[in-house]
Design an enzyme around this catalytic site. Structure first.
Site, PDB file in Angstrom:
ATOM      1  N   VAL A 175     -26.252 -32.012   0.719  1.00  0.00           N
ATOM      2  CA  VAL A 175     -26.828 -32.762  -0.395  1.00  0.00           C
ATOM      3  C   VAL A 175     -25.948 -33.964  -0.749  1.00  0.00           C
ATOM      4  CG1 VAL A 175     -27.435 -32.651  -2.846  1.00  0.00           C
ATOM      5  CG2 VAL A 175     -28.064 -30.770  -1.326  1.00  0.00           C
ATOM      6  N   GLY A 229     -37.455 -28.069 -15.672  1.00  0.00           N
ATOM      7  CA  GLY A 229     -37.343 -27.906 -17.121  1.00  0.00           C
ATOM      8  C   GLY A 229     -37.006 -26.500 -17.551  1.00  0.00           C
ATOM      9  N   CYS A 272     -25.850 -24.006  -0.917  1.00  0.00           N
ATOM     10  CA  CYS A 272     -25.365 -23.315   0.261  1.00  0.00           C
ATOM     11  C   CYS A 272     -25.427 -21.811   0.051  1.00  0.00           C
ATOM     12  CB  CYS A 272     -23.921 -23.721   0.550  1.00  0.00           C
ATOM     13  SG  CYS A 272     -23.677 -25.510   0.703  1.00  0.00           S
ATOM     14  N   ASP A 323     -18.101 -32.971  -3.384  1.00  0.00           N
ATOM     15  CA  ASP A 323     -17.582 -32.239  -4.541  1.00  0.00           C
ATOM     16  C   ASP A 323     -16.866 -30.967  -4.100  1.00  0.00           C
ATOM     17  OD1 ASP A 323     -20.028 -31.119  -3.709  1.00  0.00           O
ATOM     18  OD2 ASP A 323     -20.508 -30.367  -5.704  1.00  0.00           O
ATOM     19  N   GLY A 359     -23.239 -24.799  -4.686  1.00  0.00           N
ATOM     20  CA  GLY A 359     -23.604 -25.383  -5.960  1.00  0.00           C
ATOM     21  C   GLY A 359     -23.259 -26.843  -6.061  1.00  0.00           C
ATOM     22  N   GLU A 360     -23.216 -27.310  -7.296  1.00  0.00           N
ATOM     23  CA  GLU A 360     -22.898 -28.712  -7.574  1.00  0.00           C
ATOM     24  C   GLU A 360     -21.979 -28.774  -8.792  1.00  0.00           C
ATOM     25  OE1 GLU A 360     -23.913 -30.931  -5.543  1.00  0.00           O
ATOM     26  OE2 GLU A 360     -25.599 -29.948  -4.533  1.00  0.00           O
TER      27      GLU A 360
END
Length: 611
Positions: free
Chosen positions: A53, A378, A2, A102, A78-79
């Site tokens: 998400v 990665g 976001c 979350d 974020g997450e």
């Protein structure tokens, strides 16, 4: 993922400022194309743009908890990968949840533990809480700095936003860049908390910034811990493997399509294989994507940065792991399209890019976004495991400067001699870089048992993790969020970073090569060709047409119109570089790219330069 914005003014009534707050939030529409929200009170106004998400129906923001003593309001980006465990812990303490997001877990964690809630989060996040109970704004950023957050102090409060452009949309913020800002732009280093724009600062990774009537205060809740490593080699390899399994499992949680970025190098291949193995248990197939350039595999010429093309290795991993793979093919026309380059500069708010490697990454992400919303990358394995060639160079080890600015690396910092002579003198870049370096290495503690070599390698690791990596994370966040793609970085999990940072250098290189521990952890999971592959940089086009087009843009867009950017570069150099029709040295190519990006930036932002 976001975009968040806010305005705190203790001497004004912000309930009359919905248009300004909306204008700030609208600059971040690309970060949050799915929803928007605004919350206004007398002294605080918060805005949010949402990329849905997790819990697509719930989790709308700003999220508000009304208490008997006043509102507690959260805007969050974020997450939190451990939100399920935190939810259970909070439920055991009597908290009730109305959503499965979350976001609500983060809000209730703040209600339970206050600022100390930051220490309980595992993830990538940047969020702000307006706590009307105590008339306080709290801004918190994740440990590694994966998610950005900026603020700008005013006479009676503060402005904040996920990106500088959001702050600059408020009339109180001046569009001024001074010498220190230009130094950060041209030195390929990063001063802590610096944001290029005068008056603006970053919330540093691992920090909490609070704003109250008495002023602004920053406190660090996390930094790289220095501790003795006692595990054996076998135990270390096993622990790395277990951590990676857990990290990828957490970061695959999503209610929208997921994929991996697969270059065919060791780092992205490990993430892709673990993700494919875990999703196969649920009969799901991982999508994987690579970037490639038209004709590059067939015409590839090895150079100092890359000894082989990526595509054959990516295809080998895809076949091995059973992914649904797609190559995104680019050509010089796409890479030099001025609208695309403008989108790249706008995404970063400053012209501090890596030329076609930035443009290609933006185009790659744009194509991926049409098929997926979340991608695993990665990024950061070289910093965490010790993958850069500078780690193995005696010259770089002995140099008293940032390793990536030495002659060892094929992508040195910007060549200052192509700047205008007066600007070069004013910037004093050598002194600035040296001062910044000395300040950075002074942060690194030394263990009693560290010999000189291991301590130097600890210093180099610290420099990469706390300075260079932040540049790369910012690049990846901005370019991905410019198209509404959430990129997750498993190697940035702080548990893995802390553990590997303290592993002695001899153990990190136990097989005599770079990233020995990562290779050991993946020894039975990847094709031998990939396990034995030498570190290669992100791919850049080798098509000579690309440089010819750069020269044409500089000739027509810059010199032909006497663009103001000519006052910032050495005009004789630029004229000669444009007139040349032969192959360009890497430094010339970078400087042509920088000149074009500078011109675009001046057109987009019209900054006042204090030189």
């Amino acid at each position: 993922m976001c975009g968040i914005v806010g305005w705190v003014a203790f001497g004004a009534d912000l309930r009359n400022e919905p248009d300004t707050v909306d204008a700030m939030a609208d600059t971040l529409a690309c970060r949050g194309p799915d929803d928007r929200g605004t919350w206004l009170s007398d002294h605080a106004a918060l805005g949010h743009r949402r990329l849905s998400v997790i819990d697509l129906a719930g989790g709308r923001q700003p999220m508000v908890e009304e208490t008997s003593d006043g509102s507690v309001v959260l805007v969050y980006s974020g997450e939190a990968y451990n939100f399920r465990e935190l939810r259970d812990a909070l439920a055991a303490r009597g908290h009730y949840f109305m959503t499965h997001s979350d976001t609500e877990v983060v809000l209730r964690a703040y209600l339970e533990w206050g600022i100390a809630s930051a220490e309980r989060l595992n993830g990538m996040y940047a969020f702000a809480v307006w706590d009307a109970r105590v008339q306080r704004l709290v801004m918190i950023r994740d440990r590694m700095g994966v998610k950005p957050l900026y603020y700008y102090e005013t006479e009676d409060g503060v402005l904040f936003g996920s990106e500088p452009k959001a702050i600059l949309a408020n009339p109180l913020a001046e569009h001024v860049v001074g010498l220190d800002g230009l130094r950060d732009m041209f030195s390929q280093t990063k001063s802590p908390a610096a944001a290029v724009w005068e008056g603006m600062r970053e919330v540093e990774p691992g920090c909490v910034v609070t704003v109250q009537r008495g002023g602004t205060r920053a406190v660090r809740y996390w930094s790289l811990p220095t501790r003795e490593h006692t595990d054996s080699r076998d135990a270390t390899v096993v622990h790395v493997r277990e951590l990676l399994e857990d990290i990828v499992a957490r970061q695959l949680v999503s209610d929208v399509p997921r994929c991996t970025l697969l270059s065919g190098g060791l780092d992205s291949s490990v993430i892709t294989e673990i993700a494919a193995s875990q999703l196969a248990c649920d009969d799901e197939t991982v999508r994987s994507f690579s970037v490639d350039y038209a004709g590059q595999t067939e015409r590839f010429v090895a150079d100092a940065a890359r000894d082989a093309p990526d595509t054959p290795f990516a295809h080998a991993v895809s076949a091995h792991a059973g992914t649904e793979h797609q190559d995104i093919l680019l050509d010089p026309d796409a890479l030099t399209d001025l609208e695309v380059r403008a989108a790249v500069v706008r995404s970063r708010d400053i012209p501090q890019g890596l030329g076609d490697m930035d443009t290609s990454m933006y185009l790659l992400f744009r194509e991926i976004r049409a098929r997926s919303t979340v991608a695993l990358s990665g990024e950061s394995a070289d910093e965490v495991f010790g993958g850069y060639r500078e780690f193995f160079s005696r010259e770089a080890q002995q140099a008293r400067t940032f390793p990536w600015l030495t002659d060892v690396t094929p992508m040195r910092g910007v060549d200052a001699e192509t700047l205008d002579a007066g600007l070069r003198t004013a910037l004093e870049l050598p002194d600035y870089i040296q001062d910044t370096y000395e300040s950075a290495v002074a942060e690194v503690p030394r263990l009693d048992h560290d010999d000189d070599h291991n301590y130097r390698m600890r210093q180099m690791s610290h420099l990469y993790l706390t300075r260079f990596l932040r540049l790369l994370l910012d690049r990846k966040d901005r370019l991905s969020m410019a198209v509404g793609l959430e990129v997750r970085v498993p190697f940035c999990d702080h548990r893995l970073v802390e553990y590997l940072y303290n592993v002695p250098w001899s153990l990190k290189t136990y097989d005599g090569r770079e990233k020995s521990l990562l290779r050991g952890a993946a020894a039975d999971r990847l094709p031998s060709s990939v396990l034995g592959r030498t570190k290669a940089n992100y791919p850049a086009t080798q098509d000579p047409t690309y440089v010819a087009k750069l020269r044409g843009i500089c000739r027509d867009y810059v010199l032909g119109s006497r663009h103001p950017v000519v006052e910032l570069v050495d005009q004789e150099w630029l004229t000669n570089a444009v007139a040349d029709d032969g192959p360009a040295r890497p430094s010339v190519r970078r400087s042509l790219e920088r000149t074009i990006d500078l011109a675009i930036w001046l057109d987009l932002y019209n900054p006042t330069l204090k030189i």
